[in-house]
Design a protein around this motif. Structure first.
Motif, PDB file in Angstrom:
ATOM      1  N   SER A 183      22.275 -34.249  65.478  1.00  0.00           N
ATOM      2  CA  SER A 183      22.980 -34.574  66.714  1.00  0.00           C
ATOM      3  C   SER A 183      22.084 -34.304  67.926  1.00  0.00           C
ATOM      4  O   SER A 183      21.044 -33.640  67.828  1.00  0.00           O
ATOM      5  CB  SER A 183      24.259 -33.750  66.822  1.00  0.00           C
TER       6      SER A 183
ATOM      7  N   TYR B 240      14.080 -33.420  61.865  1.00  0.00           N
ATOM      8  CA  TYR B 240      15.033 -34.151  62.707  1.00  0.00           C
ATOM      9  C   TYR B 240      14.556 -35.593  62.920  1.00  0.00           C
ATOM     10  O   TYR B 240      15.331 -36.546  62.763  1.00  0.00           O
ATOM     11  CB  TYR B 240      15.185 -33.431  64.043  1.00  0.00           C
TER      12      TYR B 240
ATOM     13  N   ILE C  91      14.936 -37.629  59.739  1.00  0.00           N
ATOM     14  CA  ILE C  91      16.326 -38.003  59.451  1.00  0.00           C
ATOM     15  C   ILE C  91      16.776 -39.137  60.363  1.00  0.00           C
ATOM     16  O   ILE C  91      17.440 -40.089  59.927  1.00  0.00           O
ATOM     17  CB  ILE C  91      17.241 -36.771  59.608  1.00  0.00           C
ATOM     18  N   VAL C  92      16.426 -39.052  61.653  1.00  0.00           N
ATOM     19  CA  VAL C  92      16.789 -40.131  62.579  1.00  0.00           C
ATOM     20  C   VAL C  92      16.133 -41.441  62.157  1.00  0.00           C
ATOM     21  O   VAL C  92      16.771 -42.503  62.169  1.00  0.00           O
ATOM     22  CB  VAL C  92      16.378 -39.745  64.012  1.00  0.00           C
ATOM     23  N   ASN C  93      14.870 -41.401  61.765  1.00  0.00           N
ATOM     24  CA  ASN C  93      14.186 -42.611  61.308  1.00  0.00           C
ATOM     25  C   ASN C  93      14.823 -43.163  60.042  1.00  0.00           C
ATOM     26  O   ASN C  93      14.955 -44.388  59.887  1.00  0.00           O
ATOM     27  CB  ASN C  93      12.705 -42.331  61.078  1.00  0.00           C
ATOM     28  N   ASN C  94      15.209 -42.276  59.138  1.00  0.00           N
ATOM     29  CA  ASN C  94      15.878 -42.732  57.920  1.00  0.00           C
ATOM     30  C   ASN C  94      17.218 -43.391  58.227  1.00  0.00           C
ATOM     31  O   ASN C  94      17.582 -44.420  57.625  1.00  0.00           O
ATOM     32  CB  ASN C  94      16.083 -41.556  56.961  1.00  0.00           C
ATOM     33  N   ASP C  95      17.964 -42.796  59.164  1.00  0.00           N
ATOM     34  CA  ASP C  95      19.237 -43.403  59.562  1.00  0.00           C
ATOM     35  C   ASP C  95      19.012 -44.778  60.177  1.00  0.00           C
ATOM     36  O   ASP C  95      19.773 -45.728  59.911  1.00  0.00           O
ATOM     37  CB  ASP C  95      19.968 -42.489  60.555  1.00  0.00           C
ATOM     38  N   LEU C  96      17.987 -44.880  61.009  1.00  0.00           N
ATOM     39  CA  LEU C  96      17.674 -46.174  61.620  1.00  0.00           C
ATOM     40  C   LEU C  96      17.287 -47.201  60.561  1.00  0.00           C
ATOM     41  O   LEU C  96      17.713 -48.370  60.624  1.00  0.00           O
ATOM     42  CB  LEU C  96      16.553 -45.999  62.636  1.00  0.00           C
ATOM     43  N   SER C  97      16.495 -46.784  59.579  1.00  0.00           N
ATOM     44  CA  SER C  97      16.104 -47.694  58.501  1.00  0.00           C
ATOM     45  C   SER C  97      17.322 -48.142  57.701  1.00  0.00           C
ATOM     46  O   SER C  97      17.439 -49.322  57.307  1.00  0.00           O
ATOM     47  CB  SER C  97      15.099 -47.003  57.573  1.00  0.00           C
ATOM     48  N   ARG C  98      18.261 -47.229  57.483  1.00  0.00           N
ATOM     49  CA  ARG C  98      19.476 -47.573  56.746  1.00  0.00           C
ATOM     50  C   ARG C  98      20.308 -48.606  57.523  1.00  0.00           C
ATOM     51  O   ARG C  98      20.834 -49.555  56.947  1.00  0.00           O
ATOM     52  CB  ARG C  98      20.290 -46.308  56.483  1.00  0.00           C
ATOM     53  N   ILE C  99      20.407 -48.405  58.832  1.00  0.00           N
ATOM     54  CA  ILE C  99      21.147 -49.357  59.657  1.00  0.00           C
ATOM     55  C   ILE C  99      20.464 -50.724  59.649  1.00  0.00           C
ATOM     56  O   ILE C  99      21.125 -51.775  59.540  1.00  0.00           O
ATOM     57  CB  ILE C  99      21.263 -48.825  61.094  1.00  0.00           C
TER      58      ILE C  99
ATOM     59  N   LYS D  32      23.779 -33.103  59.980  1.00  0.00           N
ATOM     60  CA  LYS D  32      23.884 -34.185  60.953  1.00  0.00           C
ATOM     61  C   LYS D  32      22.921 -33.922  62.099  1.00  0.00           C
ATOM     62  O   LYS D  32      22.985 -32.873  62.735  1.00  0.00           O
ATOM     63  CB  LYS D  32      25.311 -34.301  61.489  1.00  0.00           C
TER      64      LYS D  32
END
Length: 362
Positions: free
Chosen positions: A214, A289, A292-300, A212
């Protein structure tokens, strides 16, 4: 250049055999009594004088002048956070240049080596420690033909390495320059445990980033980046110090002892390599890091797009048929076509949701 024992291995190699190293270290510690190294509390003074095979110790700087008067005497003066008066007394007894006394009193130098009249060498190194985060503390050495002065804030403590296992007196008998090597070797050997702890922190943070990403992880990564930059500033100039000591003819250094300083130089090269490796690992972890944040944003964004598709279809149908018929629908006066269209819209929305779910968009 010599590289012996476990010091010649990388951090990963040392980690693969920690138990064997610890057992060997414990066996050595049991076999050889640990000798007190130097002053370890602010204001402490330790003076050791070797003359004619005998040694004398003192804790009063006022005794220094008398000890130096002995023919053939070799003296080590160790001061922990000395007062200005103590520095003045020692400087007068040793005949130090005023600039040396000033640098020692200020204790705000970088790693360096300076020679004064070729007979006196002033060296500044940094000892590393780890208490939750890495910290560097200044250690000043002043080497003369018959004496060695060391000034620090207690950083030497009671640590001992191979050259000091038989005591400071044994090393001082070989000459103040040999004692300088022994103390410098102790300081540099202390770099490796600190780098190992930082390496463990980096490994732990890499695992946490993969689990995660964070805000705490990001803060710790930047903290490690600052620590590594600080350690590099403290340790990197030390290589040039020992390069000069091994490549220049200095009266205060016995030519037969130069090989020992080359060994310390080898250790510092490995320290620099490990620091560079750790900096690359931290930079790589920061890149991971961000990814991963960019991937999470793309998923959202994908999920929001899927929801928008569903709502847009419903809105289009509602816009075509209008909401003027809603009152009749609630009163039960609406024709069957209204309900048919409503059911079709709901089915289309459910179908779109199922399809988008299969594409992993929602």
């Amino acid at each position: 250049m010599a590289a012996t024992g476990s010091k010649g291995r990388s951090r990963s190699e040392r980690k693969r055999a920690p138990r064997r190293r610890d057992v060997a270290a414990q066996t050595t510690a049991d076999a050889v009594e640990t000798k007190e190294l130097g002053a370890d509390r602010p204001g402490d003074v330790r003076i050791v004088c070797c003359q004619g095979g005998k040694s004398t110790t003192s804790t009063d700087v006022a005794d220094l002048a008398k000890l130096l008067r002995g023919e053939g005497s070799k003296v080590w003066v160790d001061l922990a956070s000395p007062s200005p008066d103590e520095i003045r007394i020692v400087a007068d007894a040793l005949g130090l240049h005023p600039l040396i006394a000033e640098d020692i009193a200020e204790r705000n130098e970088r790693s360096k080596v300076e020679t004064f009249d070729q007979d006196v060498i002033h060296i500044v190194l940094f000892a590393l420690s780890y208490e939750g985060e890495a910290a560097a503390s200044e250690v000043d050495f002043v080497l003369g033909k018959r004496y060695l002065l060391s000034v620090h804030d207690g950083a030497l403590g009671d640590k001992t390495t191979a050259p000091l296992r038989q005591g400071v007196e044994h090393a001082l008998e070989k000459g103040p320059d040999y004692l300088l090597y022994a103390l410098a070797d102790t300081i540099v050997d202390g770099y490796f445990p600190v780098l190992d702890r930082i390496g463990d922190d980096i490994d732990s943070l890499q695992d946490r980033v993969m689990e995660k990403a964070s805000d705490w992880t990001l803060q710790r990564l930047f903290g490690l980046k600052r620590e590594l930059a600080s350690l590099r500033r403290a340790t990197s100039p030390a290589r040039e110090i020992f390069a000069q000591l091994t490549n220049r003819e200095l009266p205060a250094l016995d030519p037969s002892h130069v090989v020992y300083f080359r060994d310390v130089y080898d250790h510092l090269i490995r320290v620099a390599d490990e620091l560079d490796n750790d900096r690359d690992l931290v930079a790589g972890t920061l890149d991971i890091y961000v990814s991963i944040v960019n991937n999470d944003l793309s998923r959202i964004m994908k999920r929001l797009t899927g929801v928008t598709v569903i709502l847009a279809g419903i809105g289009a149908v509602a816009g075509i048929f209008g909401m003027s018929e809603a009152g009749n629908a609630f009163n039960g006066a609406e024709a069957g076509g209204f309900w048919l269209v409503t059911a079709a819209v709901v089915l289309l929305a459910v179908g779109a949701a199922v399809l988008l779910r299969r594409f992993d968009w929602i």
